[in-house]
Scaffold this motif. Structure first.
Motif, PDB file in Angstrom:
ATOM      1  N   ILE A  88     -32.960  -7.226  17.574  1.00 58.16           N
ATOM      2  CA  ILE A  88     -33.194  -6.689  16.223  1.00 58.16           C
ATOM      3  C   ILE A  88     -34.065  -7.627  15.402  1.00 58.16           C
ATOM      4  CG2 ILE A  88     -31.060  -7.598  15.211  1.00 58.16           C
ATOM      5  CD1 ILE A  88     -30.904  -4.830  13.708  1.00 58.16           C
ATOM      6  N   GLU A  89     -33.986  -8.927  15.683  1.00 64.22           N
ATOM      7  CA  GLU A  89     -34.832  -9.872  14.940  1.00 64.22           C
ATOM      8  C   GLU A  89     -36.305  -9.640  15.260  1.00 64.22           C
ATOM      9  OE1 GLU A  89     -34.129 -11.718  12.445  1.00 64.22           O
ATOM     10  OE2 GLU A  89     -32.067 -11.003  12.637  1.00 64.22           O
ATOM     11  N   ALA A  90     -36.575  -9.413  16.553  1.00 60.62           N
ATOM     12  CA  ALA A  90     -37.960  -9.138  16.957  1.00 60.62           C
ATOM     13  C   ALA A  90     -38.445  -7.862  16.291  1.00 60.62           C
ATOM     14  CB  ALA A  90     -38.056  -9.009  18.465  1.00 60.62           C
ATOM     15  N   ALA A  91     -37.565  -6.854  16.232  1.00 58.87           N
ATOM     16  CA  ALA A  91     -37.959  -5.588  15.626  1.00 58.87           C
ATOM     17  C   ALA A  91     -38.260  -5.782  14.151  1.00 58.87           C
ATOM     18  CB  ALA A  91     -36.842  -4.568  15.820  1.00 58.87           C
ATOM     19  N   ARG A  92     -37.427  -6.573  13.478  1.00 60.02           N
ATOM     20  CA  ARG A  92     -37.640  -6.819  12.053  1.00 60.02           C
ATOM     21  C   ARG A  92     -38.949  -7.579  11.847  1.00 60.02           C
ATOM     22  NH1 ARG A  92     -32.539  -9.017  10.564  1.00 60.02           N
ATOM     23  NH2 ARG A  92     -31.740  -6.897  10.556  1.00 60.02           N
ATOM     24  N   ALA A  93     -39.179  -8.592  12.698  1.00 55.48           N
ATOM     25  CA  ALA A  93     -40.401  -9.398  12.568  1.00 55.48           C
ATOM     26  C   ALA A  93     -41.642  -8.556  12.837  1.00 55.48           C
ATOM     27  CB  ALA A  93     -40.349 -10.579  13.528  1.00 55.48           C
ATOM     28  N   ALA A  94     -41.490  -7.501  13.651  1.00 61.85           N
ATOM     29  CA  ALA A  94     -42.645  -6.650  13.939  1.00 61.85           C
ATOM     30  C   ALA A  94     -42.826  -5.622  12.833  1.00 61.85           C
ATOM     31  CB  ALA A  94     -42.467  -5.961  15.284  1.00 61.85           C
ATOM     32  N   GLY A  95     -41.998  -5.688  11.799  1.00 55.23           N
ATOM     33  CA  GLY A  95     -42.165  -4.786  10.665  1.00 55.23           C
ATOM     34  C   GLY A  95     -41.545  -3.416  10.885  1.00 55.23           C
TER      35      GLY A  95
ATOM     36  N   MET B 175     -37.647  -4.598  26.960  1.00 55.39           N
ATOM     37  CA  MET B 175     -38.817  -3.743  26.913  1.00 55.39           C
ATOM     38  C   MET B 175     -39.939  -4.365  27.726  1.00 55.39           C
ATOM     39  SD  MET B 175     -38.532  -2.632  22.939  1.00 55.39           S
ATOM     40  CE  MET B 175     -39.051  -0.955  22.952  1.00 55.39           C
ATOM     41  N   SER B 176     -40.923  -3.537  28.061  1.00 62.70           N
ATOM     42  CA  SER B 176     -42.003  -4.010  28.925  1.00 62.70           C
ATOM     43  C   SER B 176     -42.952  -4.921  28.148  1.00 62.70           C
ATOM     44  CB  SER B 176     -42.772  -2.820  29.485  1.00 62.70           C
ATOM     45  OG  SER B 176     -43.458  -2.179  28.440  1.00 62.70           O
ATOM     46  N   VAL B 177     -43.789  -5.626  28.899  1.00 61.69           N
ATOM     47  CA  VAL B 177     -44.799  -6.495  28.297  1.00 61.69           C
ATOM     48  C   VAL B 177     -45.665  -5.690  27.334  1.00 61.69           C
ATOM     49  CG1 VAL B 177     -46.882  -7.817  28.829  1.00 61.69           C
ATOM     50  CG2 VAL B 177     -44.834  -8.097  30.231  1.00 61.69           C
ATOM     51  N   LEU B 178     -46.105  -4.510  27.793  1.00 61.89           N
ATOM     52  CA  LEU B 178     -46.984  -3.675  26.974  1.00 61.89           C
ATOM     53  C   LEU B 178     -46.313  -3.309  25.645  1.00 61.89           C
ATOM     54  CD1 LEU B 178     -49.580  -2.033  26.726  1.00 61.89           C
ATOM     55  CD2 LEU B 178     -48.423  -0.157  27.849  1.00 61.89           C
ATOM     56  N   GLU B 179     -45.080  -2.866  25.729  1.00 59.99           N
ATOM     57  CA  GLU B 179     -44.402  -2.455  24.503  1.00 59.99           C
ATOM     58  C   GLU B 179     -44.195  -3.621  23.555  1.00 59.99           C
ATOM     59  OE1 GLU B 179     -41.040   0.345  26.125  1.00 59.99           O
ATOM     60  OE2 GLU B 179     -41.832   0.886  24.171  1.00 59.99           O
ATOM     61  N   ASN B 180     -43.888  -4.793  24.113  1.00 57.69           N
ATOM     62  CA  ASN B 180     -43.704  -5.951  23.263  1.00 57.69           C
ATOM     63  C   ASN B 180     -45.000  -6.319  22.557  1.00 57.69           C
ATOM     64  OD1 ASN B 180     -41.055  -7.493  23.048  1.00 57.69           O
ATOM     65  ND2 ASN B 180     -41.053  -6.789  25.171  1.00 57.69           N
ATOM     66  N   ILE B 181     -46.114  -6.222  23.274  1.00 57.86           N
ATOM     67  CA  ILE B 181     -47.397  -6.566  22.657  1.00 57.86           C
ATOM     68  C   ILE B 181     -47.675  -5.623  21.483  1.00 57.86           C
ATOM     69  CG2 ILE B 181     -49.900  -6.627  23.032  1.00 57.86           C
ATOM     70  CD1 ILE B 181     -49.357  -7.611  25.853  1.00 57.86           C
ATOM     71  N   PHE B 182     -47.289  -4.362  21.638  1.00 56.24           N
ATOM     72  CA  PHE B 182     -47.615  -3.399  20.583  1.00 56.24           C
ATOM     73  C   PHE B 182     -46.418  -2.998  19.737  1.00 56.24           C
ATOM     74  CE2 PHE B 182     -51.199  -2.973  23.466  1.00 56.24           C
ATOM     75  CZ  PHE B 182     -52.210  -3.186  22.561  1.00 56.24           C
ATOM     76  N   LEU B 183     -45.376  -3.811  19.753  1.00 59.10           N
ATOM     77  CA  LEU B 183     -44.185  -3.495  18.974  1.00 59.10           C
ATOM     78  C   LEU B 183     -44.498  -3.208  17.503  1.00 59.10           C
ATOM     79  CD1 LEU B 183     -41.256  -3.162  19.709  1.00 59.10           C
ATOM     80  CD2 LEU B 183     -40.837  -5.527  19.114  1.00 59.10           C
ATOM     81  N   PRO B 184     -45.335  -4.023  16.854  1.00 55.49           N
ATOM     82  CA  PRO B 184     -45.609  -3.736  15.445  1.00 55.49           C
ATOM     83  C   PRO B 184     -46.259  -2.376  15.223  1.00 55.49           C
ATOM     84  CG  PRO B 184     -46.282  -5.958  15.989  1.00 55.49           C
ATOM     85  CD  PRO B 184     -45.964  -5.274  17.281  1.00 55.49           C
ATOM     86  N   SER B 185     -46.936  -1.847  16.246  1.00 53.05           N
ATOM     87  CA  SER B 185     -47.618  -0.567  16.030  1.00 53.05           C
ATOM     88  C   SER B 185     -46.613   0.571  15.884  1.00 53.05           C
ATOM     89  CB  SER B 185     -48.595  -0.272  17.174  1.00 53.05           C
ATOM     90  OG  SER B 185     -47.881  -0.033  18.348  1.00 53.05           O
ATOM     91  N   TYR B 186     -45.347   0.346  16.290  1.00 50.07           N
ATOM     92  CA  TYR B 186     -44.335   1.379  16.093  1.00 50.07           C
ATOM     93  C   TYR B 186     -44.025   1.597  14.610  1.00 50.07           C
ATOM     94  CZ  TYR B 186     -43.383   1.208  21.092  1.00 50.07           C
ATOM     95  OH  TYR B 186     -43.492   1.274  22.446  1.00 50.07           O
TER      96      TYR B 186
END
Lengths: 321, 633
Positions: free
Chosen positions: A200-207, B100-111
């Motif tokens: 959840i921290e990663a999700a929060r940091a990703a906005g 999650m996969s490498v790809l998804e982690n790289i683009f996590l903020p795009s969600y």
């Protein structure tokens, strides 16, 4: 140039686990059809699908909750309460309006749990345990401690109408699984659910909107519990305050058998479907074999524990590699 | 036009303060980041570098202070707003979703961004970014992140920030787990980002890297900015360390008389301790009555070593002997019964049982050591009372909840817990963390008293001043290896900081030294010269040369060595000592002319002298053609 998208939707590890469960379901079906001549009949197959509808719908909501790392113990009593509420509403309102209101009532209860968990940071186990107790108690109070029958006959239509020979409740179940699968796999919201459960921290940091996606699964879970109860009422044409009793245990078992991690972040809707079929087939098989309902609890309990043990052994192995 | 853009700060943070509980993590911190520039953000352990980075990126909200982005106030405390404004962070503790996969982690903020997702496009973009990082084949996009190594995760973290195409990127120790080749590639990318008009901040402990890539540096000390936006070109390693270390606290240490310590029997001996991934090869010895310091940077493997010694962490190699007897691995009870005690680093999580009283907390270790069925409190009640009185706790408060006491008091109770079992060796991990200066002094007194009673004490501390103040000897750990074992009197905070800093070039330089002595004979060494001290970092002795008495990780006064003249003159060409030994010293510097220490070759009298100029050029060229580039070619 790049690999097809399918592999993105299904990481190898998850798919192997899901297909192992599919294999288990097939093996189970074969064994049961040898033990009991009644198992592999058209009638019993529809019976299994019919029985899968209620558990299957609830398990979808439970999958969302468990993917975020939570748990919802209240689905059984929410189903019971909303069943009573629906039966009472049907006496006042047209069928579609009553159904929408009952589902809204389930969603509202889910919202209550979700807000307590996500906003106030209470433990999901404790919150939903409390809601479970309140839901069941309210079901008794609202119903006046007796079952309500005499529901309008039109309600049966949502179960007994068929399209191309398939009952509508089964069609609804299949549509729900396909829609949820597509949403979880290809939409931003669905992927956010996984991200929230995984870290959840990663999700929060990703906005990402972690607050909304921590609450939403509980809302969906409550609404789906009410939906499942609607189909159940249409089948048995009466509402009982004890309705949906222990549904939460079967739903959690189905999700966990389907490979989801109770720590969140891992699991799939396809796995849940396998879990549901396995659970229903075991119950159906035990019934066909005339096993006492008292022993059935032992069997189901043992399956949950074995599924968890298997998951732990698998993750241990992958950690050591 | 471009020039005026350069002058205009992209981000300006002023007077940033952040409290964690009652403790200031940041107190009046400031940083300015400009386009076309890379700014180094430096500071000692716990100076607040990561906190400041996380505040700028919206992961934390400041308690007070203002942040201007493009001249307008930035909404603080929201990662989403920061990302939308174009601010990205390459986090230190990797903030990835492991399932999650490498790809998804790289683009996590795009969600969180509006618009439709096209996984096909994202996949192509990810391929492009990874091939820029040189990892398009080795890092499968569909691999789940939890199956990746630490270095691979770091690369995903970097790719994630690059994918955002942000205007401002903060790199928080991005090189910690990368190989030299990967570091070079990362620096190339950073340079390209800078040239394309982005503003970059680079947080690192590795001074060599700071000199190699940054344009300016901002230095934090104890949460306060002590040097802001100083051009890197005008600085030396010594300047930076002086800023980082500072001088604030007066002398609170009283050195124990270390007389005759060497004659005491060895209480704890650790040989070749190995507990992957952080502890690789740690050895140390402590004698009875001695206080040994275990120094190094956060993440160097100090706490992990202590945990592995005590049996809390899986030990896969090496031996631990207490009083000459070997203790089994992974078994804290055996360690306690053999006479080991350990005060772990995190007081709240690892030491205190919050719902128990002072008395119960005090007797906890004793319950582990004691084999009987009963709790055995009453037998030790008197001893406990004596201890409590010595700690300055009224003994009628034995039944109070430990949480009602201050951090310093709690720490004293925890130390007393271990003293009750009368250990042979007491290991303390950051014993004065979060403790005020008065209590600190009391804890130092207590430790000295403990040592005087014949207990061997091992203290782990990130505060080098404290380490040098209370310890008689210091063992330095860096990247999981013990690299030095020295008397504290020989060290200064500066030399300790230099020793502790992980060095990307260490292995390359060691190999170069071995080459030198194979072709010329004699002794080759690499070290730092700090006024009249010589800090030896690496040494290689060829066949046929009598050892010069230099050892890696030791500090010498110039006049004690065999080459006092050479160390004093530091001139080009051979310097011949009175006894005929000839030494060539060459200053090492990176491409941008920064001091990376000295490399020397010393030949005994009568040797055939090589051509000094050619050899000097070869030594100085060590950083002109890094091996990494050769590997790539």
């Amino acid at each position: 140039m790049s690999a097809p998208n399918r592999s993105f939707a299904m990481p190898k590890f998850a798919s192997t686990l899901e297909f192992r469960m599919l294999g288990l379901a097939v093996v189970l079906a074969v064994i049961l059809s040898f033990i009991s001549p009644h198992f592999f009949t058209e009638r019993n197959m529809f019976n299994i699908l019919d029985q899968s509808v209620v558990l299957g719908i609830v398990a979808v909501g439970m999958t969302l909750v468990i993917l975020t790392g939570g748990i919802d113990l209240s689905v059984g009593s929410v189903a019971g309460l909303t069943g009573i509420v629906l039966a009472l509403l049907l006496k006042e309102f047209p069928i579609p309006v009553a159904i929408v209101l009952a589902i809204g009532c389930g969603a509202l209860i889910g919202l209550f749990s979700g807000v307590l968990i996500a906003v106030f940071g209470l433990a999901p186990f404790v919150v939903t345990l409390g809601v479970m107790a309140m839901g069941r108690s309210l079901a008794y109070i609202v119903s006046g401690q007796r079952s309500i029958s005499g529901l309008p006959l039109g309600l049966q239509d949502i179960v007994y109408t068929t399209v191309l020979g398939i009952p509508t409740n089964v069609i609804f179940l299949i549509a729900l699984y396909i829609a949820t699968w597509a949403w979880l796999t290809y939409s931003k919201g669905g992927r956010t659910i996984y991200a929230v459960g995984s870290n959840i921290e990663a999700a929060r940091a990703a906005g990402l909107n972690t607050l909304f996606y921590s609450i939403f699964p509980y809302v969906a879970c409550g609404a789906l519990a009410a939906t499942a109860m609607t189909f159940s009422l249409a089948q048995i044409m009466s509402a009982d305050p004890i309705g949906g009793n222990q549904l939460e245990l079967d739903a959690i078992a189905a999700v966990v058998i389907g490979g989801a991690s109770l720590y969140g972040g891992r699991g799939s809707i396809f796995g849940t479907l396998m879990g549901v079929l396995i659970m229903v087939m075991i119950r159906n098989g035990l019934n066909l074999l005339g096993v006492s309902p008292f022993w059935q609890g032992t069997a189901i309990g043992a399956i949950i524990i074995l599924a968890l043990l298997a998951e732990r052994l698998i993750t241990w192995k992958s950690r050591r590699v | 036009m471009a020039d005026s853009e350069t002058q205009e700060p992209l981000l300006e943070a002023r007077g940033v303060t952040r409290l964690f509980g009652n403790a200031y993590a940041l107190k009046d911190a400031a940083i300015t980041l400009r386009r076309h520039e890379i700014c180094g953000l430096l500071g000692a352990n716990g100076a607040g570098k990561s906190t400041l980075s996380r505040i700028v990126c919206g992961h934390l909200s400041p308690s007070s202070g203002e942040i201007l982005f493009k001249g307008a106030p930035l909404a603080v405390g929201s990662a989403r707003d920061a990302l939308r404004s174009g601010i990205a962070l390459v986090a230190q503790e990797t903030s990835l979703a492991p399932d999650m996969s490498v790809l998804e982690n790289i683009f996590l903020p795009s969600y969180a961004m509006p618009g439709r997702l096209s996984f096909g496009q994202l996949r192509q973009k990810a391929q492009a970014i990874l091939s820029e990082l040189g990892h398009d084949h080795v890092l499968p996009l569909d691999m789940e992140v939890r199956r990746l190594s630490a270095a691979q995760r770091q690369l995903v973290e970097i790719a994630k920030a690059l994918a955002l195409n942000a205007e401002l990127v903060i790199f928080d120790e991005p090189t910690a787990s990368l190989s030299p080749t990967e570091v070079v590639r990362l620096f190339d990318i950073m340079a390209r980002l800078k040239n394309s008009g982005k503003a970059l901040a680079f947080v690192s402990h590795r001074l060599e890297e700071v000199f190699a890539i940054t344009d300016r540096v901002t230095i934090l000390r104890e949460g306060k900015t002590v040097a802001e936006g100083v051009p890197t070109a005008g600085l030396t390693q010594a300047d930076i360390i002086r800023h980082m270390v500072g001088r604030d606290i007066g002398n609170v240490y009283r050195k124990a008389s270390s007389a005759a310590a060497n004659e005491q029997p060895v209480a704890l001996e650790v040989i070749g301790l190995n507990a992957p991934p952080t502890v690789r090869d740690v050895s140390l010895t402590v004698r009875k009555g001695e206080i040994l310091g275990l120094g190094g940077l956060v993440g160097a493997g100090r706490s992990e070593s202590a945990e592995a010694i005590f049996g809390l962490r899986h030990r896969s190699g090496g031996r631990v002997l207490v009083g000459g007897k070997e203790i089994p691995p992974n078994n804290p009870i055996a360690a306690i019964r053999a006479g080991l005690g350990m005060v772990a680093e995190d007081r709240r999580a690892q030491n205190i049982v919050p719902d128990m009283t002072v008395g119960e907390n005090l007797f906890l270790a004793q319950m582990g050591k004691h084999k009987g069925f009963g709790r055995g409190h009453s037998a030790r009640r008197k001893q406990a009372r004596d201890l409590i009185a010595r700690l300055g706790l009224p003994d009628d408060r034995m039944d109070a909840n430990l949480l009602h006491f201050s951090g310093g008091m709690q720490q004293k109770v925890i130390i007393a817990r271990w003293l009750l079992i009368e250990p042979e060796v007491l290991i303390l991990d950051e014993p004065t963390k979060g403790v005020d200066i008065g209590t600190r002094q009391a804890i130092y007194e207590l430790l000295r008293e403990v040592a005087e009673r014949g207990i061997a004490v091992v203290v782990i501390s990130s505060d080098f001043e404290e380490l040098l103040g209370i310890c008689e000897r210091v063992v330095v750990v860096s990247d999981g290896y013990t690299i030095a074992d020295l008397p504290a009197s020989r060290l200064s905070e500066e030399s300790l900081t230099l020793l502790a800093a992980p060095r990307s070039s260490a292995e390359r330089n060691a190999a170069f030294l071995r080459d030198l002595v194979t072709s010329h004979g004699g002794t080759a060494f690499w070290g730092l010269i700090d006024e009249d001290r010589f800090v030896c970092l690496s040494v290689a002795t060829g066949k046929g040369d009598a050892p010069m008495g230099l050892a890696a990780g030791h500090v010498y006064l110039a006049h004690e060595t065999a080459i006092p003249l050479a160390l004093e003159r530091r001139k080009p060409g051979m310097v011949t000592e009175e006894d005929g030994r000839s030494t060539l010293l060459t200053r090492l510097s990176n491409r941008r002319g920064h001091d990376l220490g000295w490399i020397g070759l010393s030949l005994p009298s009568g040797s055939k002298l090589p051509d000094a100029d050619a050899l000097s050029a070869r030594m100085a060229g060590l950083f002109e053609t890094p091996q990494d580039d050769e590997i790539d070619a």
